[in-house]
Design a protein around this motif. Structure first.
Motif, mmCIF file in Angstrom:
data_model
loop_
_atom_site.group_PDB
_atom_site.id
_atom_site.type_symbol
_atom_site.label_atom_id
_atom_site.label_comp_id
_atom_site.label_asym_id
_atom_site.label_seq_id
_atom_site.Cartn_x
_atom_site.Cartn_y
_atom_site.Cartn_z
ATOM 1 N N ALA A 107 79.108 7.913 34.159
ATOM 2 C CA ALA A 107 78.080 6.021 33.304
ATOM 3 C C ALA A 107 77.139 6.502 32.459
ATOM 4 C CB ALA A 107 78.011 5.473 35.131
ATOM 5 N N ASP A 108 76.410 7.656 32.983
ATOM 6 C CA ASP A 108 74.865 8.525 32.012
ATOM 7 C C ASP A 108 76.006 9.327 31.180
ATOM 8 O OD1 ASP A 108 73.711 7.382 34.443
ATOM 9 O OD2 ASP A 108 73.828 9.623 34.527
ATOM 10 N N SER A 109 77.438 8.895 30.865
ATOM 11 C CA SER A 109 77.870 9.679 28.798
ATOM 12 C C SER A 109 77.821 8.897 28.072
ATOM 13 C CB SER A 109 78.598 10.356 29.731
ATOM 14 O OG SER A 109 79.687 9.582 30.102
ATOM 15 N N LEU A 110 77.868 7.859 28.674
ATOM 16 C CA LEU A 110 77.707 6.232 27.610
ATOM 17 C C LEU A 110 76.959 5.701 27.363
ATOM 18 C CD1 LEU A 110 80.143 3.848 30.732
ATOM 19 C CD2 LEU A 110 80.766 5.713 28.838
ATOM 20 N N PRO A 111 77.388 5.960 25.698
ATOM 21 C CA PRO A 111 75.811 4.870 25.615
ATOM 22 C C PRO A 111 75.134 4.040 25.916
ATOM 23 C CG PRO A 111 77.528 4.950 23.859
ATOM 24 C CD PRO A 111 78.313 5.634 25.073
ATOM 25 N N GLU A 112 73.674 3.450 25.313
ATOM 26 C CA GLU A 112 73.198 2.586 26.706
ATOM 27 C C GLU A 112 74.068 1.247 25.970
ATOM 28 O OE1 GLU A 112 69.026 0.441 27.959
ATOM 29 O OE2 GLU A 112 69.042 1.773 27.051
ATOM 30 N N GLY A 113 73.697 1.005 24.857
ATOM 31 C CA GLY A 113 74.444 -0.339 24.319
ATOM 32 C C GLY A 113 73.878 -1.861 24.264
ATOM 33 N N THR A 114 74.383 -2.373 23.831
ATOM 34 C CA THR A 114 73.847 -4.527 24.387
ATOM 35 C C THR A 114 75.008 -4.836 25.301
ATOM 36 O OG1 THR A 114 72.835 -3.619 21.815
ATOM 37 C CG2 THR A 114 72.907 -6.039 22.980
ATOM 38 N N LYS A 115 74.614 -4.930 25.941
ATOM 39 C CA LYS A 115 75.348 -6.148 26.696
ATOM 40 C C LYS A 115 75.959 -7.440 26.102
ATOM 41 C CE LYS A 115 76.172 -8.400 31.092
ATOM 42 N NZ LYS A 115 77.908 -7.882 31.574
ATOM 43 N N ILE A 116 77.876 -8.206 25.911
ATOM 44 C CA ILE A 116 78.616 -8.370 25.330
ATOM 45 C C ILE A 116 77.718 -9.588 26.130
ATOM 46 C CG2 ILE A 116 79.926 -9.429 24.079
ATOM 47 C CD1 ILE A 116 81.529 -6.428 24.027
ATOM 48 N N THR A 117 77.071 -11.117 25.486
ATOM 49 C CA THR A 117 76.906 -11.879 25.980
ATOM 50 C C THR A 117 77.622 -12.602 25.440
ATOM 51 O OG1 THR A 117 74.592 -12.396 25.110
ATOM 52 C CG2 THR A 117 74.705 -11.354 26.977
ATOM 53 N N LYS A 118 78.097 -12.737 23.879
ATOM 54 C CA LYS A 118 78.692 -13.784 23.428
ATOM 55 C C LYS A 118 80.153 -13.743 23.913
ATOM 56 C CE LYS A 118 80.142 -15.145 18.952
ATOM 57 N NZ LYS A 118 80.642 -15.137 17.019
ATOM 58 N N ARG A 119 80.450 -15.196 24.534
ATOM 59 C CA ARG A 119 81.816 -15.828 24.791
ATOM 60 C C ARG A 119 82.796 -15.776 24.130
ATOM 61 N NH1 ARG A 119 82.963 -17.553 28.516
ATOM 62 N NH2 ARG A 119 82.108 -18.204 30.378
ATOM 63 N N LEU A 120 83.563 -15.558 24.053
ATOM 64 C CA LEU A 120 85.600 -15.519 23.352
ATOM 65 C C LEU A 120 85.595 -17.153 23.740
ATOM 66 C CD1 LEU A 120 86.915 -11.841 23.399
ATOM 67 C CD2 LEU A 120 85.357 -13.402 21.351
ATOM 68 N N GLU A 121 86.004 -17.719 22.606
ATOM 69 C CA GLU A 121 86.512 -19.101 22.593
ATOM 70 C C GLU A 121 87.703 -19.225 21.847
ATOM 71 O OE1 GLU A 121 84.005 -22.834 21.681
ATOM 72 O OE2 GLU A 121 82.210 -21.160 22.468
ATOM 73 N N PHE A 122 88.358 -19.392 22.838
ATOM 74 C CA PHE A 122 90.024 -19.656 22.726
ATOM 75 C C PHE A 122 90.179 -21.577 22.378
ATOM 76 C CE2 PHE A 122 89.528 -15.362 23.383
ATOM 77 C CZ PHE A 122 91.248 -14.529 22.512
ATOM 78 N N ARG A 123 90.772 -21.296 21.325
ATOM 79 C CA ARG A 123 90.711 -23.046 21.407
ATOM 80 C C ARG A 123 92.639 -23.277 20.903
ATOM 81 N NH1 ARG A 123 85.491 -23.455 18.283
ATOM 82 N NH2 ARG A 123 84.106 -24.378 19.365
ATOM 83 N N PRO A 124 93.071 -24.106 21.698
ATOM 84 C CA PRO A 124 94.782 -24.650 21.368
ATOM 85 C C PRO A 124 94.661 -24.573 19.779
ATOM 86 C CG PRO A 124 93.791 -26.138 22.880
ATOM 87 C CD PRO A 124 92.508 -25.478 22.423
ATOM 88 N N LEU A 125 95.356 -24.292 19.684
ATOM 89 C CA LEU A 125 96.333 -23.940 17.950
ATOM 90 C C LEU A 125 96.156 -24.846 17.292
ATOM 91 C CD1 LEU A 125 99.236 -21.073 18.898
ATOM 92 C CD2 LEU A 125 96.483 -20.605 17.814
#
Length: 198
Positions: free
Chosen positions: A178-196
């Motif tokens: 875990a410490d070896s990973l870059p800190e980064g930014t938490k992904i908070t944006k939701r992926l939305e899948f709408r019916p085709l």
């Protein structure tokens, strides 16, 4: 793909000798804060005996942090292999694939399934194949960028299955990973899948 330390064949051999496997893939979990919805995650599953935990996490780190996406020939091989395996799966279970595709026109869940493992995914692989032929550097750059966004401390979610007495043998190598990973930014944006159909 190759990593900084290993060719992909040597990496495969190291994984085989030292672990029960390291597999990457998409997982979907129910969102406890939003009933009826789910969240997709890209994750890795690793199996290893306690004495091999440090080596297992070292190999996982090599994959996550040091993968080299610049080898267009190897990326094309992976793409073609994935496409061929999916084509065989779609043909062998055509009725299931057709049902998923039909459901994708009125169900968000089915649209997600189609986009990640059905006919929609197969078509996306064709698009990536065309882009690989035209501009392989673009595909490599997108993969590197995506890895940099996904594989960070802020996006790390860990689930461990072990005996209680084995936890101390896991905690140190896991913390080092875990410490070896870059800190980064938490992904908070939701992926939305709408019916085709929408």
């Amino acid at each position: 793909v190759d990593t900084k330390k290993y060719s992909y064949q040597d990496l495969y051999n190291e994984i085989s000798v030292n672990t029960g496997g390291i597999l990457g893939g998409l997982s979907v979990y129910d969102d406890l804060k939003d009933a009826g919805s789910c969240r997709p995650y890209f994750g890795f599953k690793m199996k290893a005996l306690y004495p091999k935990m440090r080596t297992g996490f070292s190999l996982l780190k090599e994959i996550v942090i040091n993968s080299r996406y610049g080898d267009a020939k190897r990326l094309t091989e992976i793409l073609m292999e994935t496409k061929m395996q999916l084509q065989m799966t779609l043909m062998q279970a055509g009725h299931i694939s057709a049902g998923m595709r039909a459901s994708a026109y009125f169900s968000s869940d089915a649209a997600f399934g189609d986009a990640t493992s059905g006919i929609g995914f197969y078509r996306s692989l064709g698009d990536i194949e065309a882009e690989m032929k035209k501009d392989p550097a673009s595909v490599s750059a997108k993969l590197s960028k995506l890895a940099g966004i996904l594989f960070t401390q802020k996006n790390l979610l860990v689930s461990v299955t072990a005996e209680e007495k084995g936890m101390p043998k896991i905690e140190k190598p896991l913390a080092a990973f875990a410490d070896s990973l870059p800190e980064g930014t938490k992904i908070t944006k939701r992926l939305e899948f709408r019916p085709l159909g929408n």
